[in-house]
Design a protein around this motif. Structure first.
Motif, mmCIF file in Angstrom:
data_model
loop_
_atom_site.group_PDB
_atom_site.id
_atom_site.type_symbol
_atom_site.label_atom_id
_atom_site.label_comp_id
_atom_site.label_asym_id
_atom_site.label_seq_id
_atom_site.Cartn_x
_atom_site.Cartn_y
_atom_site.Cartn_z
ATOM 1 N N UNK A 141 0.831 -1.213 0.000
ATOM 2 C CA UNK A 141 0.000 0.000 0.000
ATOM 3 C C UNK A 141 0.863 1.259 0.000
ATOM 4 N N UNK A 142 1.885 1.276 0.824
ATOM 5 C CA UNK A 142 2.751 2.452 0.892
ATOM 6 C C UNK A 142 3.492 2.681 -0.420
ATOM 7 N N UNK A 143 3.953 1.581 -1.012
ATOM 8 C CA UNK A 143 4.715 1.694 -2.262
ATOM 9 C C UNK A 143 3.855 2.174 -3.426
ATOM 10 N N UNK A 144 2.549 1.833 -3.386
ATOM 11 C CA UNK A 144 1.672 2.164 -4.516
ATOM 12 C C UNK A 144 0.635 3.239 -4.170
ATOM 13 N N UNK A 145 0.861 3.900 -3.045
ATOM 14 C CA UNK A 145 0.062 5.068 -2.651
ATOM 15 C C UNK A 145 -1.425 4.758 -2.420
ATOM 16 N N UNK A 146 -1.706 3.639 -1.803
ATOM 17 C CA UNK A 146 -3.056 3.358 -1.328
ATOM 18 C C UNK A 146 -3.141 3.773 0.134
ATOM 19 N N UNK A 147 -4.201 4.481 0.472
ATOM 20 C CA UNK A 147 -4.319 5.048 1.813
ATOM 21 C C UNK A 147 -4.488 3.975 2.888
ATOM 22 N N UNK A 148 -5.269 2.918 2.571
ATOM 23 C CA UNK A 148 -5.570 1.902 3.581
ATOM 24 C C UNK A 148 -5.564 0.504 2.968
ATOM 25 N N UNK A 149 -5.326 -0.460 3.839
ATOM 26 C CA UNK A 149 -5.503 -1.868 3.513
ATOM 27 C C UNK A 149 -6.775 -2.327 4.215
ATOM 28 N N UNK A 150 -7.659 -2.994 3.482
ATOM 29 C CA UNK A 150 -8.925 -3.441 4.061
ATOM 30 C C UNK A 150 -8.963 -4.961 4.137
ATOM 31 N N UNK A 151 -9.607 -5.463 5.186
ATOM 32 C CA UNK A 151 -9.791 -6.909 5.331
ATOM 33 C C UNK A 151 -11.221 -7.189 5.761
ATOM 34 N N UNK A 152 -11.671 -8.433 5.532
ATOM 35 C CA UNK A 152 -13.102 -8.734 5.594
ATOM 36 C C UNK A 152 -13.656 -9.395 6.834
ATOM 37 N N UNK A 153 -13.028 -9.242 7.991
ATOM 38 C CA UNK A 153 -13.621 -9.797 9.214
ATOM 39 C C UNK A 153 -15.001 -9.193 9.434
ATOM 40 N N UNK A 154 -15.947 -10.031 9.882
ATOM 41 C CA UNK A 154 -17.308 -9.533 10.101
ATOM 42 C C UNK A 154 -17.732 -9.707 11.550
ATOM 43 N N UNK A 155 -18.905 -9.219 11.885
ATOM 44 C CA UNK A 155 -19.357 -9.188 13.270
ATOM 45 C C UNK A 155 -19.460 -10.582 13.884
ATOM 46 N N UNK A 156 -19.782 -11.594 13.082
ATOM 47 C CA UNK A 156 -19.889 -12.954 13.605
ATOM 48 C C UNK A 156 -18.536 -13.521 14.015
ATOM 49 N N UNK A 157 -17.469 -13.010 13.434
ATOM 50 C CA UNK A 157 -16.133 -13.514 13.760
ATOM 51 C C UNK A 157 -15.748 -13.214 15.209
ATOM 52 N N UNK A 158 -16.401 -12.248 15.802
ATOM 53 C CA UNK A 158 -16.095 -11.892 17.188
ATOM 54 C C UNK A 158 -16.501 -12.999 18.162
ATOM 55 N N UNK A 159 -17.333 -13.938 17.700
ATOM 56 C CA UNK A 159 -17.805 -15.024 18.553
ATOM 57 C C UNK A 159 -16.967 -16.286 18.427
ATOM 58 N N UNK A 160 -15.873 -16.215 17.654
ATOM 59 C CA UNK A 160 -15.041 -17.383 17.403
ATOM 60 C C UNK A 160 -13.632 -17.113 17.922
ATOM 61 N N UNK A 161 -12.843 -18.185 18.081
ATOM 62 C CA UNK A 161 -11.451 -18.039 18.486
ATOM 63 C C UNK A 161 -10.644 -17.635 17.263
ATOM 64 N N UNK A 162 -10.258 -16.370 17.198
ATOM 65 C CA UNK A 162 -9.542 -15.846 16.039
ATOM 66 C C UNK A 162 -8.395 -14.944 16.498
ATOM 67 N N UNK A 163 -7.257 -15.542 16.872
ATOM 68 C CA UNK A 163 -6.116 -14.727 17.311
ATOM 69 C C UNK A 163 -5.589 -13.806 16.232
ATOM 70 N N UNK A 164 -5.911 -14.128 14.963
ATOM 71 C CA UNK A 164 -5.482 -13.245 13.891
ATOM 72 C C UNK A 164 -6.069 -11.853 14.020
ATOM 73 N N UNK A 165 -7.249 -11.764 14.627
ATOM 74 C CA UNK A 165 -7.878 -10.451 14.787
ATOM 75 C C UNK A 165 -7.118 -9.581 15.773
ATOM 76 N N UNK A 166 -6.386 -10.212 16.695
ATOM 77 C CA UNK A 166 -5.551 -9.440 17.614
ATOM 78 C C UNK A 166 -4.451 -8.717 16.854
ATOM 79 N N UNK A 167 -3.942 -9.379 15.827
ATOM 80 C CA UNK A 167 -2.855 -8.786 15.036
ATOM 81 C C UNK A 167 -3.320 -7.525 14.318
#
Length: 270
Positions: free
Chosen positions: A107-133
């Motif tokens: 993103x920085x190299x190609x001048x994109x303001x943000x990186x987006x990812x698709x976690x949704x509200x239901x993911x909060x109810x599962x064990x997902x340590x990746x969301x901590x990152x």
């Protein structure tokens, strides 16, 4: 204003974005929304990795083309990350740290303001340590979480936008099939991928082959379980799985369960 409109307005405020894109329903809807909101100021990025099957890469290319969003394939050597490869209970955290560092750099190299990812509200109810990152990355955003958008709402958006993935079963990377503590290697990932390919030829719905070393534990939809005990399919699976290196082949009688490997975490020493 409905959730779909809220999502479009939020994305417009980001100005330019790169979307972490697997071709699943969540990332496809996010990519479509970005294409609507930002046009050529949005790009989808798909990781080419041992964790993702070739079929999934091909599917991602097809859906990105249908959406009309720019698409970039990024080769990422996830297994070079030793913290990830040891496969402890924080495996997904280590994976996200490694991947999102690389994606934010893009993103920085190609001048994109943000990186987006698709976690949704239901993911909060599962064990997902990746969301901590995700909390450690200043330029990574999760629009579905910000707007409290659920999986069912995402599927409805996909249907409204005529995306063929609207009813696609949820999927996870091949490493999620390996029991915690079993090192992630190319050979084991290949075993799982080939084993699941065999099952997909004969069975419908969600399919997982959980890797326990010498043992393969098959999970399929509960209505598909009886087929596994009927010849000639039973003997074919047994023979082909042994060719892949599994000495023991079992069927989980409960059927497919999302994240079933996580049941051992309370007593996991890792």
């Amino acid at each position: 204003m409905n959730k779909q409109q809220q999502l479009i307005e939020l994305l417009k405020s980001y100005q330019s974005v790169a979307v972490a894109f697997s071709g699943g329903v969540d990332s496809s809807v996010l990519a479509k929304a970005c294409q609507i909101a930002l046009g050529d100021k949005a790009i989808a990025i798909t990781a080419i990795s041992p964790l993702i099957s070739k079929e999934e890469i091909i599917d991602a290319q097809k859906i990105a083309k249908q959406i009309g969003i720019k698409h970039h394939l990024a080769t990422i050597d996830d297994l070079a990350n030793k913290d990830f490869a040891i496969n402890d209970k924080m495996r997904c955290y280590h994976c996200h740290i490694h991947r999102f560092n690389l994606l934010e750099e893009f993103c920085h190299q190609h001048n994109y303001q943000y990186l987006l990812e698709g976690s949704n509200a239901d993911d909060l109810n599962d064990y997902r340590p990746g969301m901590l990152a995700l909390k450690e990355f200043a330029f990574t955003k999760s629009p579905f979480l910000e707007l409290h958008i659920t999986k069912n709402e995402i599927r409805q958006m996909a249907k409204d936008w005529n995306l063929p993935v609207w009813n696609k079963p949820s999927s996870a990377c091949l490493a999620s099939r390996l029991i915690y503590g079993l090192e992630v290697t190319p050979e084991r990932l290949n075993q799982v991928a080939k084993a699941e390919d065999i099952l997909h030829k004969y069975l419908q719905g969600q399919i997982r082959v959980r890797h326990h070393g010498d043992l393969a534990r098959i999970e399929v939809e509960i209505n598909e379980v009886p087929k596994l005990f009927t010849n000639p399919l039973r003997d074919l699976i047994h023979k082909e799985f042994q060719k892949l290196g599994f000495k023991f082949i079992t069927v989980d009688l409960i059927g497919y369960q999302k994240g079933s490997n996580n049941v051992i975490l309370d007593n996991n020493p890792f």
